[in-house]
Design a protein around this motif. Structure first.
Motif, mmCIF file in Angstrom:
data_model
loop_
_atom_site.group_PDB
_atom_site.id
_atom_site.type_symbol
_atom_site.label_atom_id
_atom_site.label_comp_id
_atom_site.label_asym_id
_atom_site.label_seq_id
_atom_site.Cartn_x
_atom_site.Cartn_y
_atom_site.Cartn_z
ATOM 1 N N SER A 1 0.887 -1.177 -0.038
ATOM 2 C CA SER A 1 0.211 -0.129 0.291
ATOM 3 C C SER A 1 1.306 1.701 -0.015
ATOM 4 O O SER A 1 0.725 1.957 -0.769
ATOM 5 C CB SER A 1 -1.305 0.194 0.791
ATOM 6 O OG SER A 1 -0.651 -0.003 2.491
ATOM 7 N N HIS A 2 2.419 1.142 1.115
ATOM 8 C CA HIS A 2 3.051 2.279 1.085
ATOM 9 C C HIS A 2 3.297 2.759 -0.654
ATOM 10 O O HIS A 2 3.794 3.868 -1.151
ATOM 11 C CB HIS A 2 3.420 2.473 1.664
ATOM 12 C CG HIS A 2 3.236 2.174 3.347
ATOM 13 N ND1 HIS A 2 4.019 2.492 4.599
ATOM 14 C CD2 HIS A 2 1.811 2.629 3.475
ATOM 15 C CE1 HIS A 2 3.185 2.596 5.557
ATOM 16 N NE2 HIS A 2 2.178 2.502 5.089
ATOM 17 N N ALA B 1 1.389 4.112 -3.569
ATOM 18 C CA ALA B 1 0.588 5.440 -3.128
ATOM 19 C C ALA B 1 2.209 6.152 -3.322
ATOM 20 O O ALA B 1 2.438 7.578 -3.867
ATOM 21 C CB ALA B 1 0.818 5.718 -1.615
ATOM 22 N N ARG C 1 2.315 9.114 -6.331
ATOM 23 C CA ARG C 1 3.101 10.624 -5.659
ATOM 24 C C ARG C 1 4.256 10.660 -6.235
ATOM 25 O O ARG C 1 4.080 12.510 -6.991
ATOM 26 C CB ARG C 1 3.478 10.718 -4.183
ATOM 27 C CG ARG C 1 3.042 10.843 -3.048
ATOM 28 C CD ARG C 1 3.155 10.960 -2.134
ATOM 29 N NE ARG C 1 2.035 10.634 -0.785
ATOM 30 C CZ ARG C 1 2.444 9.460 0.524
ATOM 31 N NH1 ARG C 1 3.521 8.264 -0.164
ATOM 32 N NH2 ARG C 1 1.364 9.223 0.355
#
Length: 281
Positions: free
Chosen positions: A109-110, A113, A117
């Motif tokens: 998930s990180h 993300a 970004r």
């Protein structure tokens, strides 16, 4: 292990250290550039709060770039900001590819993300660099006009109202999530707080909470306007950053409310500079 193996391992380690240093420099340049943009947006928003239309300036990224362009050495500053944001995009991409620091840095998930970004900062960097190169239609366009154009196109799609409404709700949730995480001070795990004095730590936490909360509120407000545009099927109801900030001025105690939000955005800009100094990268 023979001498050749030791030599190869040493060279590999040195190369990894050099790459890590380069990514750290890229990340810190990106945070510094982001901070400058937010501070400039905040200055324009304060002018809107107490000075009418701020001389036609837009309280968004385009307005910030225009403000930079009009300053001494403006062209150099624009190139510096664009390159800094490109560094942010590269750093985020490396975090997505290899994982970030800490036990949670490699979570899927990180990393997803961070990939999003990276794409966002790559787009912003391109628009700033194009503006610096002389394309005044790039990067400096009104966020409100761009939002209207995108909203109108989405509403023309089959199920466009639902798509826009769901996207608006998503932005509201994201804004509230940003604000809550700021209040919870989750940003502390990303900072080298052990290198700060007690007083510095308090200041960094104060600007982190204030800045993150203000940024989240602005995001959430923009999401609400998108939902309204979807429900009423009117593209003009959606608002970019500039019109969203001006919307605060139309509320009771409007100028003072907008001033408070502007100071919060300035705090986020300062917090970005703190990340440039103490972020774990």
């Amino acid at each position: 292990m023979n001498a050749r193996s030791w030599a190869l391992q040493g060279r590999f380690g040195a190369r990894r250290a050099a790459d890590s240093t380069a990514m750290a420099a890229a990340a810190r340049a990106g945070f510094a550039a982001r901070g400058l943009i937010y501070v400039l947006v905040a200055v324009i928003a304060l002018q809107i709060a107490f000075g009418g239309d701020s001389g036609g300036k837009q309280a968004d990224r385009g307005g910030a770039l225009g403000e930079l362009a009009g300053r001494p050495f403006g062209s150099v500053m624009l190139w510096t900001v664009g390159i800094g944001l490109a560094g942010m995009a590269l750093w985020r991409l490396s975090e997505a590819a290899f994982g970030g620091p800490g036990p949670d840095g490699s979570k899927l998930s990180h990393r997803a993300a961070d990939l999003l970004r990276s794409v966002f900062y790559a787009f912003v960097s391109y628009s700033v660099l194009a503006y610096a190169a002389g394309d005044r239609g790039s990067g400096s366009g009104s966020s409100d006009r761009n939002t209207d154009d995108v909203t109108a196109k989405v509403l023309e799609w089959p199920g466009g109202q639902w798509i826009l409404g769901i996207a608006g709700v998503g932005v509201v949730i994201a804004g509230l999530w940003i604000a809550v995480r700021a209040v919870q001070r989750t940003f502390r795990k990303h900072l080298r707080t052990h290198e700060m004095s007690a007083r510095t730590r308090k200041v960094v936490e104060a600007v982190g909470v204030t800045g993150g909360s203000a940024r989240g509120v602005v995001f959430a407000a923009a999401g609400v306007f998108a939902v309204v545009a979807a429900v009423q099927h009117q593209p003009g109801k959606a608002r970019g950053m500039d019109d969203t900030l001006r919307g605060f001025r139309d509320l009771p105690a409007g100028p003072w409310l907008l001033a408070a939000v502007a100071l919060g955005l300035a705090a986020f800009g300062v917090f970005s500079w703190c990340n440039a100094r103490w972020r774990k990268v």
